[in-house]
Design a protein around this motif. Structure first.
Motif, mmCIF file in Angstrom:
data_model
loop_
_atom_site.group_PDB
_atom_site.id
_atom_site.type_symbol
_atom_site.label_atom_id
_atom_site.label_comp_id
_atom_site.label_asym_id
_atom_site.label_seq_id
_atom_site.Cartn_x
_atom_site.Cartn_y
_atom_site.Cartn_z
ATOM 1 N N GLU A 1 -11.025 0.799 -2.067
ATOM 2 C CA GLU A 1 -11.244 -0.257 -0.802
ATOM 3 C C GLU A 1 -11.422 -1.585 -0.609
ATOM 4 O O GLU A 1 -10.939 -2.563 0.226
ATOM 5 N N GLY B 1 -10.299 -4.028 -2.821
ATOM 6 C CA GLY B 1 -8.242 -3.497 -2.632
ATOM 7 C C GLY B 1 -7.815 -3.105 -3.906
ATOM 8 O O GLY B 1 -7.394 -4.322 -4.390
ATOM 9 N N SER C 1 0.687 -1.169 -0.176
ATOM 10 C CA SER C 1 -0.378 -0.153 0.077
ATOM 11 C C SER C 1 1.717 0.718 0.012
ATOM 12 O O SER C 1 0.210 2.435 -0.704
ATOM 13 N N VAL D 1 -9.234 4.388 -6.193
ATOM 14 C CA VAL D 1 -9.432 3.121 -5.425
ATOM 15 C C VAL D 1 -10.108 2.354 -4.845
ATOM 16 O O VAL D 1 -11.561 3.309 -4.822
#
Length: 108
Positions: A62, A65, A38, A60
């Protein structure tokens, strides 16, 4: 497993990258492999934006991932200094943790 796809042009210069997956090395919040990847993949965005004043496109997700980053300008010596440093760091992590990180390079 974390997969990193590096995208390079015909000259071998990095034009973008995609990171997906979760390492599964340890519990969420304690996973040093996930943390390393990350940091290594998010820091170049800061360098490109704040130091070089170029604005890469990035997305992104989250929950799944996923991090996708693409240069919006022609890669040059300065962008490559930042992106190649990321690549070297990722290769080191993948070498230490081959069951948790895979790196693929594609020409486009």
């Amino acid at each position: 497993m974390i997969t990193v796809d590096l995208f390079k042009n015909e000259q071998g210069l990095i034009t973008g990258y995609k990171v997906s997956g979760h390492a599964g090395f340890a519990a969420a919040g304690e996973d040093i492999v996930c943390g390393a990847v990350s940091v290594l993949t998010q820091t170049p965005i800061l360098g490109l934006e704040q130091h070089l004043k170029c604005q890469p496109s990035y997305h992104v997700d989250e929950e799944d991932g996923i991090l996708e980053v693409n240069l919006n300008n022609t890669p040059n010596e300065l962008t490559q200094a930042i992106l190649a440093t990321m690549e070297y760091g990722l290769l080191g992590v993948a070498e230490q943790y081959p069951k948790y990180v895979r790196i693929h390079t594609y020409r486009r």
